[in-house]
Design a protein around this motif. Sequence first.
Motif, mmCIF file in Angstrom:
data_model
loop_
_atom_site.group_PDB
_atom_site.id
_atom_site.type_symbol
_atom_site.label_atom_id
_atom_site.label_comp_id
_atom_site.label_asym_id
_atom_site.label_seq_id
_atom_site.Cartn_x
_atom_site.Cartn_y
_atom_site.Cartn_z
ATOM 1 N N ALA A 149 99.209 -3.307 -50.610
ATOM 2 C CA ALA A 149 97.511 -2.601 -50.513
ATOM 3 C C ALA A 149 97.307 -1.940 -49.386
ATOM 4 C CB ALA A 149 96.631 -4.055 -50.714
ATOM 5 N N VAL A 150 97.106 -0.577 -49.560
ATOM 6 C CA VAL A 150 96.972 0.372 -48.376
ATOM 7 C C VAL A 150 95.636 0.197 -47.960
ATOM 8 C CG1 VAL A 150 96.965 2.659 -47.737
ATOM 9 C CG2 VAL A 150 98.759 1.810 -49.360
ATOM 10 N N ILE A 151 95.392 0.242 -46.736
ATOM 11 C CA ILE A 151 94.139 0.291 -46.050
ATOM 12 C C ILE A 151 93.742 1.426 -45.360
ATOM 13 C CG2 ILE A 151 92.939 -0.702 -44.161
ATOM 14 C CD1 ILE A 151 94.929 -3.071 -43.954
ATOM 15 N N ASP A 152 94.659 2.277 -44.713
ATOM 16 C CA ASP A 152 94.573 3.761 -44.223
ATOM 17 C C ASP A 152 95.932 4.247 -44.473
ATOM 18 O OD1 ASP A 152 91.881 3.170 -42.971
ATOM 19 O OD2 ASP A 152 92.623 1.899 -41.745
ATOM 20 N N GLY A 153 95.706 5.430 -44.205
ATOM 21 C CA GLY A 153 96.979 6.323 -44.203
ATOM 22 C C GLY A 153 97.731 6.797 -45.579
ATOM 23 N N ARG A 154 98.803 7.281 -45.522
ATOM 24 C CA ARG A 154 99.717 7.574 -46.818
ATOM 25 C C ARG A 154 101.124 6.887 -46.659
ATOM 26 N NH1 ARG A 154 98.445 12.762 -48.773
ATOM 27 N NH2 ARG A 154 100.597 13.270 -48.637
ATOM 28 N N LEU A 155 101.214 6.171 -47.381
ATOM 29 C CA LEU A 155 102.319 5.299 -47.685
ATOM 30 C C LEU A 155 103.396 5.684 -48.938
ATOM 31 C CD1 LEU A 155 104.177 2.739 -46.851
ATOM 32 C CD2 LEU A 155 102.878 1.590 -48.477
ATOM 33 N N GLY A 156 104.436 6.315 -48.565
ATOM 34 C CA GLY A 156 105.410 6.809 -49.571
ATOM 35 C C GLY A 156 106.157 5.689 -50.126
ATOM 36 N N MET A 157 106.586 5.465 -51.273
ATOM 37 C CA MET A 157 107.433 4.309 -51.974
ATOM 38 C C MET A 157 108.051 4.762 -52.869
ATOM 39 S SD MET A 157 105.613 0.695 -53.478
ATOM 40 C CE MET A 157 105.684 0.007 -51.780
ATOM 41 N N LYS A 158 109.338 4.217 -52.991
ATOM 42 C CA LYS A 158 110.116 4.570 -54.364
ATOM 43 C C LYS A 158 110.368 3.156 -54.585
ATOM 44 C CE LYS A 158 114.301 6.613 -55.711
ATOM 45 N NZ LYS A 158 115.504 7.281 -55.538
ATOM 46 N N MET A 159 109.895 2.899 -56.130
ATOM 47 C CA MET A 159 110.135 1.598 -56.923
ATOM 48 C C MET A 159 111.153 1.879 -58.018
ATOM 49 S SD MET A 159 106.789 -0.803 -57.028
ATOM 50 C CE MET A 159 105.849 0.545 -58.060
ATOM 51 N N GLY A 160 112.455 1.533 -58.030
ATOM 52 C CA GLY A 160 113.175 1.919 -59.176
ATOM 53 C C GLY A 160 113.313 3.409 -58.737
ATOM 54 N N ARG A 161 113.133 4.316 -60.179
ATOM 55 C CA ARG A 161 113.504 5.583 -59.865
ATOM 56 C C ARG A 161 112.353 6.496 -59.563
ATOM 57 N NH1 ARG A 161 118.680 7.228 -63.416
ATOM 58 N NH2 ARG A 161 119.688 5.319 -63.377
ATOM 59 N N LYS A 162 111.004 5.676 -59.693
ATOM 60 C CA LYS A 162 109.853 6.312 -59.536
ATOM 61 C C LYS A 162 109.112 6.443 -58.205
ATOM 62 C CE LYS A 162 104.943 5.559 -60.911
ATOM 63 N NZ LYS A 162 104.102 4.640 -61.733
ATOM 64 N N LYS A 163 108.907 7.645 -57.518
ATOM 65 C CA LYS A 163 108.726 7.917 -56.122
ATOM 66 C C LYS A 163 106.966 7.895 -56.377
ATOM 67 C CE LYS A 163 112.090 10.106 -53.499
ATOM 68 N NZ LYS A 163 112.787 11.327 -53.044
ATOM 69 N N MET A 164 106.218 7.440 -55.374
ATOM 70 C CA MET A 164 104.631 7.577 -55.377
ATOM 71 C C MET A 164 104.303 7.585 -54.166
ATOM 72 S SD MET A 164 104.272 3.589 -56.572
ATOM 73 C CE MET A 164 105.216 3.601 -57.896
ATOM 74 N N LEU A 165 103.011 8.098 -54.144
ATOM 75 C CA LEU A 165 102.271 8.078 -52.843
ATOM 76 C C LEU A 165 101.207 7.096 -52.858
ATOM 77 C CD1 LEU A 165 101.084 9.262 -49.908
ATOM 78 C CD2 LEU A 165 100.002 11.210 -51.451
ATOM 79 N N LEU A 166 100.884 6.203 -52.138
ATOM 80 C CA LEU A 166 99.895 5.330 -52.044
ATOM 81 C C LEU A 166 98.975 5.400 -50.901
ATOM 82 C CD1 LEU A 166 101.787 1.998 -52.489
ATOM 83 C CD2 LEU A 166 100.605 3.497 -54.329
ATOM 84 N N GLU A 167 97.619 5.910 -51.078
ATOM 85 C CA GLU A 167 96.579 6.184 -50.107
ATOM 86 C C GLU A 167 95.574 4.898 -49.986
ATOM 87 O OE1 GLU A 167 96.418 10.490 -49.559
ATOM 88 O OE2 GLU A 167 96.022 10.208 -51.752
ATOM 89 N N SER A 168 94.668 4.960 -49.130
ATOM 90 C CA SER A 168 93.803 3.938 -48.863
ATOM 91 C C SER A 168 93.227 3.288 -50.221
ATOM 92 C CB SER A 168 92.499 4.650 -48.077
ATOM 93 O OG SER A 168 91.499 3.407 -47.955
ATOM 94 N N GLY A 169 93.218 2.095 -50.375
ATOM 95 C CA GLY A 169 92.616 1.548 -51.644
ATOM 96 C C GLY A 169 93.557 1.238 -52.709
ATOM 97 N N ASP A 170 94.724 2.040 -52.540
ATOM 98 C CA ASP A 170 95.763 1.945 -53.673
ATOM 99 C C ASP A 170 96.589 0.838 -53.547
ATOM 100 O OD1 ASP A 170 95.091 4.490 -54.751
ATOM 101 O OD2 ASP A 170 96.662 5.567 -53.793
ATOM 102 N N VAL A 171 97.086 0.180 -54.516
ATOM 103 C CA VAL A 171 97.908 -1.259 -54.725
ATOM 104 C C VAL A 171 99.165 -0.778 -55.500
ATOM 105 C CG1 VAL A 171 97.972 -3.542 -55.455
ATOM 106 C CG2 VAL A 171 95.651 -2.492 -54.393
#
Length: 190
Positions: free
Chosen positions: A57-79
């Motif tokens: 659960a992102v509080i602040d900033g930009r978290l890059g994540m790769k789950m399986g083959r899917k790449k995603m960007l998580l930002e504040s409020g994203d889970v």
Amino acid sequence: MIRSGETIHNPVTGELITFHQTSADTNGEAVVIECTVQPDGFVAAAHVHPSQTERFAVIDGRLGMKMGRKKMLLESGDVALVEPGTPHKFWNMGDDEVRFVCEVRPALQFESLLETMFALAADGKTNKKGMPNPVRLAVIANHHFDDVRLPKIPHVLQKLALVFGAPLGRLLGFGPTFDPIPGELAPATA
């Protein structure tokens, strides 16, 4: 043993972790941590938790994540929810720190694994990717096989390699955890 409120730092990967709830606090049900990752920081390696769910659960900033083959960007409020057996890794995608809360269920030996890997990095015993030498890693990986595995090598082959690598590592004096000499290194304080 880690206690709630304690903070550890990995100077190689740029991660700072504060434990909000430990395995002891939750009777083994979960470990809840707040992680701050510096710009260009990352988790040491892509990995799989065979029987644990990991919630980010992102509080602040930009978290890059790769789950399986899917790449995603998580930002504040994203889970994001990583189900057991799903290969994943994360990194800071921004120019500023990224902060997130991570909940791992069940706890198993997750906090021990973090303590070990962070202490090795703080003591200069990892490479630039945050990984110890292969023989030491075999001892650690064998001890934590229920917690974490590599995503691309079949698990049966990993276990077979550890059958040989872990005893060799133990013969060379490596243990499944790393405890620096008392007083030589202390965990970071909040």
